[in-house]
Scaffold this active site. Sequence first.
Site, PDB file in Angstrom:
ATOM      1  N   ASP A   1       7.696   8.059  14.710  1.00  0.00           N
ATOM      2  CA  ASP A   1       7.680   8.726  16.013  1.00  0.00           C
ATOM      3  C   ASP A   1       8.681   7.984  16.906  1.00  0.00           C
ATOM      4  O   ASP A   1       9.409   7.095  16.430  1.00  0.00           O
ATOM      5  CB  ASP A   1       6.255   8.792  16.593  1.00  0.00           C
ATOM      6  CG  ASP A   1       5.736   7.443  17.099  1.00  0.00           C
ATOM      7  OD1 ASP A   1       6.427   6.419  16.909  1.00  0.00           O
ATOM      8  OD2 ASP A   1       4.638   7.418  17.675  1.00  0.00           O
TER       9      ASP A   1
ATOM     10  N   CYS B   1       5.483   3.749  13.558  1.00  0.00           N
ATOM     11  CA  CYS B   1       5.269   4.144  14.950  1.00  0.00           C
ATOM     12  C   CYS B   1       5.198   2.856  15.766  1.00  0.00           C
ATOM     13  O   CYS B   1       5.635   1.807  15.289  1.00  0.00           O
ATOM     14  CB  CYS B   1       4.049   5.054  15.106  1.00  0.00           C
ATOM     15  SG  CYS B   1       2.441   4.322  14.743  1.00  0.00           S
TER      16      CYS B   1
ATOM     17  N   THR C   1       2.678   0.974  16.666  1.00  0.00           N
ATOM     18  CA  THR C   1       1.782   0.010  16.015  1.00  0.00           C
ATOM     19  C   THR C   1       1.698   0.174  14.508  1.00  0.00           C
ATOM     20  O   THR C   1       1.199  -0.715  13.825  1.00  0.00           O
ATOM     21  CB  THR C   1       0.352   0.186  16.552  1.00  0.00           C
ATOM     22  OG1 THR C   1      -0.047   1.540  16.269  1.00  0.00           O
ATOM     23  CG2 THR C   1       0.268  -0.074  18.045  1.00  0.00           C
TER      24      THR C   1
ATOM     25  N   HIS D   1      -3.259  -3.544  -5.796  1.00  0.00           N
ATOM     26  CA  HIS D   1      -4.704  -3.255  -5.839  1.00  0.00           C
ATOM     27  C   HIS D   1      -5.051  -1.828  -5.433  1.00  0.00           C
ATOM     28  O   HIS D   1      -5.975  -1.241  -5.980  1.00  0.00           O
ATOM     29  CB  HIS D   1      -5.470  -4.216  -4.919  1.00  0.00           C
ATOM     30  CG  HIS D   1      -5.486  -5.624  -5.431  1.00  0.00           C
ATOM     31  ND1 HIS D   1      -6.396  -6.565  -4.999  1.00  0.00           N
ATOM     32  CD2 HIS D   1      -4.697  -6.258  -6.344  1.00  0.00           C
ATOM     33  CE1 HIS D   1      -6.173  -7.727  -5.626  1.00  0.00           C
ATOM     34  NE2 HIS D   1      -5.136  -7.562  -6.440  1.00  0.00           N
TER      35      HIS D   1
ATOM     36  N   HIS E   1      -9.060  -1.760 -10.633  1.00  0.00           N
ATOM     37  CA  HIS E   1      -8.663  -1.059  -9.405  1.00  0.00           C
ATOM     38  C   HIS E   1      -8.681   0.455  -9.589  1.00  0.00           C
ATOM     39  O   HIS E   1      -8.836   1.197  -8.626  1.00  0.00           O
ATOM     40  CB  HIS E   1      -7.285  -1.541  -8.957  1.00  0.00           C
ATOM     41  CG  HIS E   1      -7.228  -3.021  -8.752  1.00  0.00           C
ATOM     42  ND1 HIS E   1      -7.995  -3.669  -7.806  1.00  0.00           N
ATOM     43  CD2 HIS E   1      -6.538  -3.993  -9.402  1.00  0.00           C
ATOM     44  CE1 HIS E   1      -7.763  -4.974  -7.867  1.00  0.00           C
ATOM     45  NE2 HIS E   1      -6.886  -5.192  -8.836  1.00  0.00           N
TER      46      HIS E   1
HETATM   47  C1  RB5 Z   1       3.418   5.944  21.115  1.00  0.00           C
HETATM   48  O1  RB5 Z   1       3.499   5.493  22.423  1.00  0.00           O
HETATM   49  C2  RB5 Z   1       2.398   5.136  20.347  1.00  0.00           C
HETATM   50  O2  RB5 Z   1       1.118   5.437  20.794  1.00  0.00           O
HETATM   51  C3  RB5 Z   1       2.524   5.368  18.874  1.00  0.00           C
HETATM   52  O3  RB5 Z   1       3.827   5.058  18.457  1.00  0.00           O
HETATM   53  C4  RB5 Z   1       1.629   4.546  17.985  1.00  0.00           C
HETATM   54  O4  RB5 Z   1       1.674   3.202  18.323  1.00  0.00           O
HETATM   55  C5  RB5 Z   1       0.240   5.029  17.835  1.00  0.00           C
HETATM   56  O5  RB5 Z   1      -0.538   4.525  17.021  1.00  0.00           O
END
Ligand code: RB5
Length: 151
Positions: free
Chosen positions: A8, A65, A67, A98, A133
């Site tokens: 994203d 993304c 996180t 695994h 596994h």
């Molecule tokens: C976008 O701002 C952010 O929420 C997305 O990239 C991600 O971190 C969500 O899990």
Amino acid sequence: MKIALGCDHGGLNLKAEIASYLKSQNIEFKDFGTYTEESCDYADIALPVAEAVVAKEFDFGILICGTGIGIGIAANKVPGIRAALCSDTFSAHATREHNDANILTMGERVVGKGLAIDIVKAFLGAEFEGDRHVRRLEKITKIEEKYRNNK
Ligand code: RB5
């Protein structure tokens, strides 16, 4: 080896670094977007990447993304996907060995470029160990079957 790559807006820069690493290694990949900094919804990228991986059009997916969490949660809704969020190299090879993970997810706001590339190398360089596994993965498949509604 063929990789399905996606992000994203929060993962745009790290995706570009990974794309250039894959290019440097002559590893074939398709970039499923997003392609601009405009805000978008990670599920819209996770879905086509996950579907292409499950369809075996690609060996693995790499999703980024902010996180690595949201895009991984979305990908894991597709039956057959085992997306693993990794922020260290041990988890990256262990999840192949695994869990037979088929998608690697990372967070651009979490890992730096150097570590991210090492994580990619660890993930792509490791192999599923099978054995005990397999039984554990079969139990995950049974959970998917229990809740599958074919819609
Ligand atoms: C976008 O701002 C952010 O929420 C997305 O990239 C991600 O971190 C969500 O899990």
